[in-house]
Design a protein around this motif. Structure first.
Motif, PDB file in Angstrom:
ATOM      1  N   ILE A 294       0.794  -1.228   0.000  1.00 24.21           N
ATOM      2  CA  ILE A 294       0.000   0.000   0.000  1.00 24.21           C
ATOM      3  C   ILE A 294       0.827   1.279   0.000  1.00 24.21           C
ATOM      4  O   ILE A 294       0.304   2.351  -0.286  1.00 24.21           O
ATOM      5  CB  ILE A 294      -0.948   0.037   1.222  1.00 24.21           C
ATOM      6  CG1 ILE A 294      -0.129  -0.020   2.524  1.00 24.21           C
ATOM      7  CG2 ILE A 294      -1.961  -1.091   1.162  1.00 24.21           C
ATOM      8  CD1 ILE A 294      -0.959   0.219   3.775  1.00 24.21           C
ATOM      9  N   ASP A 295       2.113   1.199   0.319  1.00 19.16           N
ATOM     10  CA  ASP A 295       2.860   2.455   0.462  1.00 19.16           C
ATOM     11  C   ASP A 295       4.337   2.221   0.200  1.00 19.16           C
ATOM     12  O   ASP A 295       4.818   1.075   0.194  1.00 19.16           O
ATOM     13  CB  ASP A 295       2.656   3.035   1.866  1.00 19.16           C
ATOM     14  CG  ASP A 295       2.998   4.523   1.945  1.00 19.16           C
ATOM     15  OD1 ASP A 295       3.281   5.124   0.884  1.00 19.16           O
ATOM     16  OD2 ASP A 295       2.990   5.073   3.060  1.00 19.16           O
ATOM     17  N   ILE A 296       5.055   3.309  -0.013  1.00 16.74           N
ATOM     18  CA  ILE A 296       6.506   3.278  -0.180  1.00 16.74           C
ATOM     19  C   ILE A 296       7.088   4.496   0.514  1.00 16.74           C
ATOM     20  O   ILE A 296       6.490   5.578   0.508  1.00 16.74           O
ATOM     21  CB  ILE A 296       6.904   3.261  -1.673  1.00 16.74           C
ATOM     22  CG1 ILE A 296       8.404   2.997  -1.828  1.00 16.74           C
ATOM     23  CG2 ILE A 296       6.532   4.565  -2.356  1.00 16.74           C
ATOM     24  CD1 ILE A 296       8.837   2.813  -3.275  1.00 16.74           C
TER      25      ILE A 296
ATOM     26  N   TYR B 291       6.821  11.456  -6.705  1.00 20.03           N
ATOM     27  CA  TYR B 291       6.312  10.140  -7.093  1.00 20.03           C
ATOM     28  C   TYR B 291       4.813  10.079  -6.826  1.00 20.03           C
ATOM     29  O   TYR B 291       4.278  10.781  -5.959  1.00 20.03           O
ATOM     30  CB  TYR B 291       7.043   9.022  -6.346  1.00 20.03           C
ATOM     31  CG  TYR B 291       6.834   8.994  -4.853  1.00 20.03           C
ATOM     32  CD1 TYR B 291       5.844   8.199  -4.274  1.00 20.03           C
ATOM     33  CD2 TYR B 291       7.635   9.756  -4.009  1.00 20.03           C
ATOM     34  CE1 TYR B 291       5.651   8.173  -2.913  1.00 20.03           C
ATOM     35  CE2 TYR B 291       7.453   9.735  -2.640  1.00 20.03           C
ATOM     36  CZ  TYR B 291       6.460   8.929  -2.089  1.00 20.03           C
ATOM     37  OH  TYR B 291       6.269   8.910  -0.732  1.00 20.03           O
ATOM     38  N   THR B 292       4.131   9.236  -7.585  1.00 16.54           N
ATOM     39  CA  THR B 292       2.702   8.977  -7.416  1.00 16.54           C
ATOM     40  C   THR B 292       2.465   7.482  -7.418  1.00 16.54           C
ATOM     41  O   THR B 292       3.221   6.715  -8.015  1.00 16.54           O
ATOM     42  CB  THR B 292       1.889   9.632  -8.545  1.00 16.54           C
ATOM     43  OG1 THR B 292       2.387   9.175  -9.820  1.00 16.54           O
ATOM     44  CG2 THR B 292       1.981  11.148  -8.477  1.00 16.54           C
ATOM     45  N   GLY B 293       1.402   7.052  -6.756  1.00 15.60           N
ATOM     46  CA  GLY B 293       1.077   5.632  -6.663  1.00 15.60           C
ATOM     47  C   GLY B 293       0.659   5.271  -5.255  1.00 15.60           C
ATOM     48  O   GLY B 293       0.506   6.142  -4.388  1.00 15.60           O
ATOM     49  N   PRO B 294       0.433   3.975  -5.010  1.00 15.74           N
ATOM     50  CA  PRO B 294       0.709   2.855  -5.918  1.00 15.74           C
ATOM     51  C   PRO B 294      -0.406   2.634  -6.940  1.00 15.74           C
ATOM     52  O   PRO B 294      -1.565   2.931  -6.681  1.00 15.74           O
ATOM     53  CB  PRO B 294       0.815   1.672  -4.967  1.00 15.74           C
ATOM     54  CG  PRO B 294      -0.099   2.033  -3.827  1.00 15.74           C
ATOM     55  CD  PRO B 294       0.008   3.514  -3.665  1.00 15.74           C
TER      56      PRO B 294
ATOM     57  N   TYR C 170       3.023  -0.502  -8.567  1.00 17.85           N
ATOM     58  CA  TYR C 170       4.186   0.298  -8.950  1.00 17.85           C
ATOM     59  C   TYR C 170       3.942   1.766  -8.637  1.00 17.85           C
ATOM     60  O   TYR C 170       2.813   2.210  -8.443  1.00 17.85           O
ATOM     61  CB  TYR C 170       4.519   0.110 -10.433  1.00 17.85           C
ATOM     62  CG  TYR C 170       3.482   0.664 -11.388  1.00 17.85           C
ATOM     63  CD1 TYR C 170       3.549   1.979 -11.867  1.00 17.85           C
ATOM     64  CD2 TYR C 170       2.435  -0.141 -11.834  1.00 17.85           C
ATOM     65  CE1 TYR C 170       2.605   2.479 -12.735  1.00 17.85           C
ATOM     66  CE2 TYR C 170       1.483   0.349 -12.711  1.00 17.85           C
ATOM     67  CZ  TYR C 170       1.570   1.657 -13.160  1.00 17.85           C
ATOM     68  OH  TYR C 170       0.624   2.159 -14.017  1.00 17.85           O
ATOM     69  N   TRP C 171       5.052   2.507  -8.593  1.00 21.15           N
ATOM     70  CA  TRP C 171       5.022   3.955  -8.384  1.00 21.15           C
ATOM     71  C   TRP C 171       5.744   4.630  -9.547  1.00 21.15           C
ATOM     72  O   TRP C 171       6.779   4.133 -10.022  1.00 21.15           O
ATOM     73  CB  TRP C 171       5.707   4.350  -7.079  1.00 21.15           C
ATOM     74  CG  TRP C 171       4.981   3.902  -5.851  1.00 21.15           C
ATOM     75  CD1 TRP C 171       4.104   4.625  -5.091  1.00 21.15           C
ATOM     76  CD2 TRP C 171       5.086   2.620  -5.213  1.00 21.15           C
ATOM     77  NE1 TRP C 171       3.655   3.877  -4.038  1.00 21.15           N
ATOM     78  CE2 TRP C 171       4.236   2.636  -4.081  1.00 21.15           C
ATOM     79  CE3 TRP C 171       5.801   1.457  -5.493  1.00 21.15           C
ATOM     80  CZ2 TRP C 171       4.091   1.553  -3.239  1.00 21.15           C
ATOM     81  CZ3 TRP C 171       5.655   0.369  -4.655  1.00 21.15           C
ATOM     82  CH2 TRP C 171       4.804   0.422  -3.535  1.00 21.15           C
TER      83      TRP C 171
END
Length: 726
Positions: free
Chosen positions: A511-513, A523-526, A537-538
């Motif tokens: 769910i997160d990075i 950055y955007t995502g996931p 992916y992000w």
């Protein structure tokens, strides 16, 4: 300074002064006016808290933006930050536009201080230059007597050319100092000539000036640092301020200081600790930022530059069991500005990166690998910090082993040495070692002598989780390979993706990075990978600036919905890179070997010598041919022409396979008297080998016959032994 007056309660007058940086000074007057308001409020927040502030300004745009915001992103960001600060501290701002002709007091105050728009050359500077060059017959500078047209054009063109040339070569800009800045600003001044016009500043004069003061650039050092604090305790980095420069009030000192080698009685401030916000995780209670500053030293050192913090948080190992019980912390590095004998340039320190906090599972085995790169291509190793390098946390991490070559910390977080919900601190020192002996300044360094030392400190939180130790996210292809180096050309942008999978625990979701990234990266995502189940992916985007030229480490840790974190995954971007080997500079098919990420390289060229393999080696100079033979030099070898009475084969010899000792005793041509004894000896050796082979064959045959009997008596055994002796 912008023309801005600030009136606060109790009829007290607060005057705030500041100088804009070079990049800030070229921004719009509205940006500078609005930024000035923001800085004034930030610097006076404790006094203004719970009060109403009356702001008088002669800029109509500022009054509108503070009330309604702006469509321009840079102005809107300042307005939002100001609004957030006022909301948090219950400050109300009332704006009032004041016509310029009625704003003379604030306007005069702003001009009283060192306004970059009003810089000039003091007469003492002329006296100093007269001592260097003799009495001047013309102005060496553009002053207010010069016409601004051609003079400013000449100066600005020359400065721009020098700045551009150094930027393209990846070198430090020699015009980035107060001397040249004063010269340029003086050239901008416009005034009617009251005396005869003097000769304008020309490009040649400017080049001579820079040549006179080039030594100051040799002593100009750029420091890059990355620092983290507890969330809300640092300069003010939050999730909404990623990419912004933050300089709020916080618990620590605001200055990096030179503590050794600067010839000062007190610790000399060399740069600010404020930074560009790069990461913040409120639920993990940390914020992190990165920035750089420049400082010109007065000699080549060595120096020790450090930053001393106030207090570590309470750790599982009490401070009275470490080297210093005060709980303070210290980061320090060594600066040596001498030039390396192998590159002709000052040494470049190693580059490293780390999360400020690692959340790891109790009762599990763990490895933390710290990435390390060196711009000079030196060998890099890490070790545990000692003494003042670590101050009060020298022994704050129990029973861990450190692989110094890969900088990998390994430990078992069991209940023998660790506590559940315990906090620990690790302090490392990263060092670079030359691959061959070299001299830096007046000091000789070999492969076991460290050149510089870079500090790295972080926290580790050990906490129980009701999950298997191996059930954690993993990064998967096509994410750039772990430890890889990716080059980015000048002005180019990065558009990359990082992929993570829940393959070890399919019941979870990634769910997160959390990223430790260069300033400016977003950055955007996931986002779900439609081609692979359980993979997300992000999208990463980044346009490096010229100031970010060189190695920039990116590290990520993926997290699933059960709070499990992946291992740290890192790779390196080499920004604004120009590979000096791309132009194939080595002649005669030589191999170009680049030194790290620098513009230095070595040419490897068998049979040739010189920096570019431009000189052929004459192998005949060592007289390798014997008995009067004629030596003919060839590329990467030689051949021998035998004289009458000698025989032998004229052949090409690869000198790379011959040591000096064997080369001096090798004979290529043999006389007939020398050949026959050799043939006789060779024939004798062949006969001996044939005899031994025949005896061995007969013996094996006899053993096979004897093996058919059920037993072998003692007499037979003794007989076999006797035959073996034969």
């Amino acid at each position: 300074m912008t023309d801005c007056g600030l009136e606060v309660p109790y009829n007290s007058l607060i005057t705030v002064t500041s100088n804009w940086s070079v990049s800030e000074s070229v921004k719009s007057s509205t940006w500078r006016e609005l930024e000035a308001v923001s800085r004034i409020v930030k610097s006076s927040v404790t006094m203004l808290k719970n009060h109403t502030v009356q702001l008088n300004t002669d800029n109509k745009n500022v009054t509108s933006i503070i009330k309604n915001g702006s469509r321009k992103l840079d102005l809107q960001e300042i307005a939002c930050d100001l609004n957030e600060l006022c909301t948090e501290n219950n400050i109300s701002i009332k704006t009032q536009w004041v016509p310029r002709e009625q704003n003379t007091i604030a306007d005069n105050l702003s001009r009283y201080y060192s306004d970059c728009d009003d810089w000039g050359i003091h007469f003492e500077v002329f006296d100093m230059l007269d001592e260097l060059w003799g009495k001047h017959s013309i102005d060496r500078f553009a002053t207010d007597y010069n016409n601004s047209g051609s003079t400013y054009s000449t100066v600005s063109s020359a400065v721009y050319s020098i700045k551009w040339a150094h930027e393209m070569c990846g070198q430090i800009d020699p015009t980035n100092n107060s001397f040249v800045e004063s010269l340029v600003e003086s050239a901008k001044r416009t005034a009617k000539p009251v005396v005869n016009k003097k000769d304008p500043v020309t490009t040649d004069i400017l080049i001579r000036l820079c040549s006179m003061f080039h030594f100051s650039t040799d002593l100009l050092v750029e420091f890059k640092f990355k620092m983290a604090w507890r969330y809300g305790a640092g300069p003010g980095c939050t999730e909404t301020k990623i990419g912004q420069y933050v300089q709020g009030h916080f618990i620590g000192d605001k200055d990096w200081k030179c503590v050794k080698g600067c010839n000062a009685t007190a610790k000399l401030p060399v740069g600010l600790v404020f930074y560009t916000c790069t990461a913040a995780v409120k639920k993990e209670d940390w914020e992190q930022g990165e920035h750089s500053f420049q400082y010109t030293f007065n000699h080549k050192g060595p120096f020790v530059v450090s930053y001393t913090g106030a207090m570590w948080m309470d750790l599982a190992i009490p401070f009275n069991e470490t080297d210093n019980s005060d709980g303070g912390w210290n980061l320090q590095t060594i600066v040596n500005l001498g030039k390396r004998s192998d590159t002709g340039l000052p040494n470049a320190s190693p580059v490293t990166a780390s999360k400020p906090l690692y959340e790891l599972q109790f009762q599990c085995k763990h490895e933390i690998q710290i990435p390390m790169v060196d711009p000079d291509g030196d060998k890099v190793r890490c070790r545990w910090a000692v003494n003042e390098e670590c101050h009060s946390i020298c022994n704050a991490f129990p029973v861990a082993t450190l692989d110094e070559e890969t900088c990998t910390i390994s430990f078992n977080a069991d209940n023998t040495n660790f506590k559940d919900d315990g906090w620990y601190a690790a302090a490392l020192t990263i060092e670079d070692f030359p691959k061959a002996q070299m001299i830096l300044g007046n000091t000789s360094y070999n492969t076991s002598t460290p050149i510089t030392a870079v500090p790295l400190q972080f926290l580790i939180h050990i906490k129980s989780k009701p999950l298997d130790c191996n059930w954690k996210p993993i990064f998967v292809p096509p994410t750039p390979a772990q430890g890889s180096h990716i080059t980015i050309a000048a002005h180019a942008s990065v558009n990359a993706k990082m992929y993570a999978s829940n393959a070890r625990n399919p019941k979870s979701q990634v769910i997160d990075i959390s990223l430790t990234s260069p300033p400016g990266m977003t950055y955007t995502g996931p986002f779900k990978d439609s081609n692979h189940s359980g993979v997300v992916y992000w999208d990463l985007k980044w346009t490096p600036t010229a100031a970010q030229k060189g190695d920039n480490i990116l590290c990520g840790m993926a997290e699933d919905d059960q709070g499990k974190l992946s291992d740290t995954y890192c790779f390196t971007y080499i920004a604004w890179d120009h590979d000096p080997c791309a132009s194939t500079p080595c002649h005669h098919n030589g191999t170009c070997d680049r030194r790290g990420s620098t513009q230095n390289y070595d040419c490897i060229c068998p049979g040739y010598t010189g920096k570019l393999c431009d000189s052929e080696i004459n192998e005949c100079l060592s007289n390798p041919c014997q008995n009067g033979a004629t030596c003919t030099d060839e590329v990467n070898g030689y051949s021998c022409g035998c004289t009458s009475g000698f025989s032998g084969v004229t052949f090409h010899l690869d000198v790379s396979d011959i040591s000096p000792k064997t080369e001096s005793t090798h004979k290529d041509c043999f006389s007939s008297n020398e050949v026959w004894p050799l043939l006789i000896v060779l024939l004798f050796i062949v006969c001996c080998l044939a005899t031994v082979s025949l005896l061995l064959a007969l013996y094996v045959r006899k053993i096979k016959r004897m093996g058919k009997n059920s037993t072998l008596d003692a007499a037979s055994s003794e007989q076999v032994v006797e035959e073996l002796k034969l």
